[in-house]
Scaffold this motif. Structure first.
Motif, PDB file in Angstrom:
ATOM      1  N   LYS A   1       0.957  -1.080   0.172  1.00 19.63           N
ATOM      2  CA  LYS A   1      -0.085   0.110   0.038  1.00 19.63           C
ATOM      3  C   LYS A   1       0.823   1.263   0.119  1.00 19.63           C
ATOM      4  CE  LYS A   1      -3.177  -2.292   3.131  1.00 19.63           C
ATOM      5  NZ  LYS A   1      -2.167  -2.923   3.890  1.00 19.63           N
ATOM      6  N   TYR A   2       0.257   2.451  -0.185  1.00 16.43           N
ATOM      7  CA  TYR A   2       0.872   3.811  -0.367  1.00 16.43           C
ATOM      8  C   TYR A   2       0.401   4.584   0.578  1.00 16.43           C
ATOM      9  CZ  TYR A   2       2.715   1.260  -4.499  1.00 16.43           C
ATOM     10  OH  TYR A   2       3.430   0.650  -5.087  1.00 16.43           O
TER      11      TYR A   2
ATOM     12  N   MET B   1      -6.584  13.226  -4.839  1.00 16.47           N
ATOM     13  CA  MET B   1      -5.796  12.865  -3.610  1.00 16.47           C
ATOM     14  C   MET B   1      -6.565  13.722  -2.387  1.00 16.47           C
ATOM     15  SD  MET B   1      -1.711  13.000  -4.587  1.00 16.47           S
ATOM     16  CE  MET B   1      -1.419  12.421  -2.823  1.00 16.47           C
ATOM     17  N   LEU B   2      -6.501  12.732  -1.307  1.00 19.78           N
ATOM     18  CA  LEU B   2      -7.009  13.349  -0.023  1.00 19.78           C
ATOM     19  C   LEU B   2      -6.241  14.555   0.350  1.00 19.78           C
ATOM     20  CD1 LEU B   2      -7.784  10.008   1.967  1.00 19.78           C
ATOM     21  CD2 LEU B   2      -9.288  11.553   1.108  1.00 19.78           C
ATOM     22  N   VAL B   3      -4.948  14.574   0.150  1.00 20.39           N
ATOM     23  CA  VAL B   3      -4.344  15.874   0.697  1.00 20.39           C
ATOM     24  C   VAL B   3      -4.836  17.352   0.045  1.00 20.39           C
ATOM     25  CG1 VAL B   3      -2.277  15.786  -0.898  1.00 20.39           C
ATOM     26  CG2 VAL B   3      -1.858  16.621   1.254  1.00 20.39           C
TER      27      VAL B   3
ATOM     28  N   GLN C   1      -2.313   9.301   5.596  1.00 20.99           N
ATOM     29  CA  GLN C   1      -3.462   8.983   4.673  1.00 20.99           C
ATOM     30  C   GLN C   1      -3.178   8.253   3.565  1.00 20.99           C
ATOM     31  OE1 GLN C   1      -3.972  13.009   2.338  1.00 20.99           O
ATOM     32  NE2 GLN C   1      -3.665  13.578   4.405  1.00 20.99           N
ATOM     33  N   PRO C   2      -4.084   7.451   3.049  1.00 20.40           N
ATOM     34  CA  PRO C   2      -3.836   6.513   2.022  1.00 20.40           C
ATOM     35  C   PRO C   2      -3.359   7.175   0.758  1.00 20.40           C
ATOM     36  CG  PRO C   2      -6.012   6.420   2.538  1.00 20.40           C
ATOM     37  CD  PRO C   2      -5.600   7.253   3.510  1.00 20.40           C
ATOM     38  N   VAL C   3      -2.961   6.515  -0.270  1.00 19.13           N
ATOM     39  CA  VAL C   3      -2.546   7.246  -1.418  1.00 19.13           C
ATOM     40  C   VAL C   3      -2.700   6.137  -2.447  1.00 19.13           C
ATOM     41  CG1 VAL C   3      -0.831   8.255  -2.729  1.00 19.13           C
ATOM     42  CG2 VAL C   3      -0.982   8.818  -0.505  1.00 19.13           C
TER      43      VAL C   3
END
Length: 152
Positions: free
Chosen positions: A2-3, A124-126, A136-138
């Motif tokens: 995962k990233y 992207m969440l950011v 947070q996931p990417v």
């Protein structure tokens, strides 16, 4: 694999600090959702975008990887720590953290403005309004785009 994207204020702990230290425990996270990502979803070998927050400019400085699974965050038990939690006990810890390891610093900081300018990163969440999670996931595709923007 995962990233992830993990935020740190560079005057507190920067990519350069990690390069010097080689590894660190990602202590001091006091948000339940971010804690749960570390506790339940992050595994050894996952890759991390190391993001400098509250910086001028803010942005992704490089890549780290998860080098050890979540363990109780020791700072919750330290009465002298700003992250002390009086509700936490060694029998029932409240907060957990993963260990991260230095991989590579980007040739170019990928600033928040650079991220915003890249239309393929729009989800992207950011980049979402009000999104303040420090962990947070990417998506893999976003990770790869940012890696290229960073000069790797």
């Amino acid at each position: 694999m995962k990233y992830w994207l993990m935020k740190s204020e560079p005057d507190v702990y920067s990519m350069d600090h990690l390069a010097k230290d080689k590894t660190t425990w990602w202590e001091g996270v006091r948000n339940y959702q971010a804690r749960n990502f570390m506790m339940k979803d992050m595994t050894e070998g996952d890759l991390v975008l190391f993001y400098h927050s509250n910086a001028e400019p803010p942005g992704v400085a490089g890549i780290a990887k998860v080098s050890a699974a979540a363990q109780p965050d020791k700072s919750q038990f330290d009465k002298k720590s700003e992250y002390f939690d009086e509700k936490a006990t060694k029998e029932k810890p409240q907060w957990f953290c993963v260990q991260v390891e230095y991989v590579q610093k980007f040739k170019n900081l990928v600033s928040l403005d650079n991220l915003r300018d890249e239309k393929s990163l729009a989800e992207m969440l950011v980049l979402k309004r009000g999104q303040r999670l420090s962990v947070q996931p990417v998506d893999k595709k976003h990770f790869e785009i940012i890696k290229k923007l960073g000069g790797l």
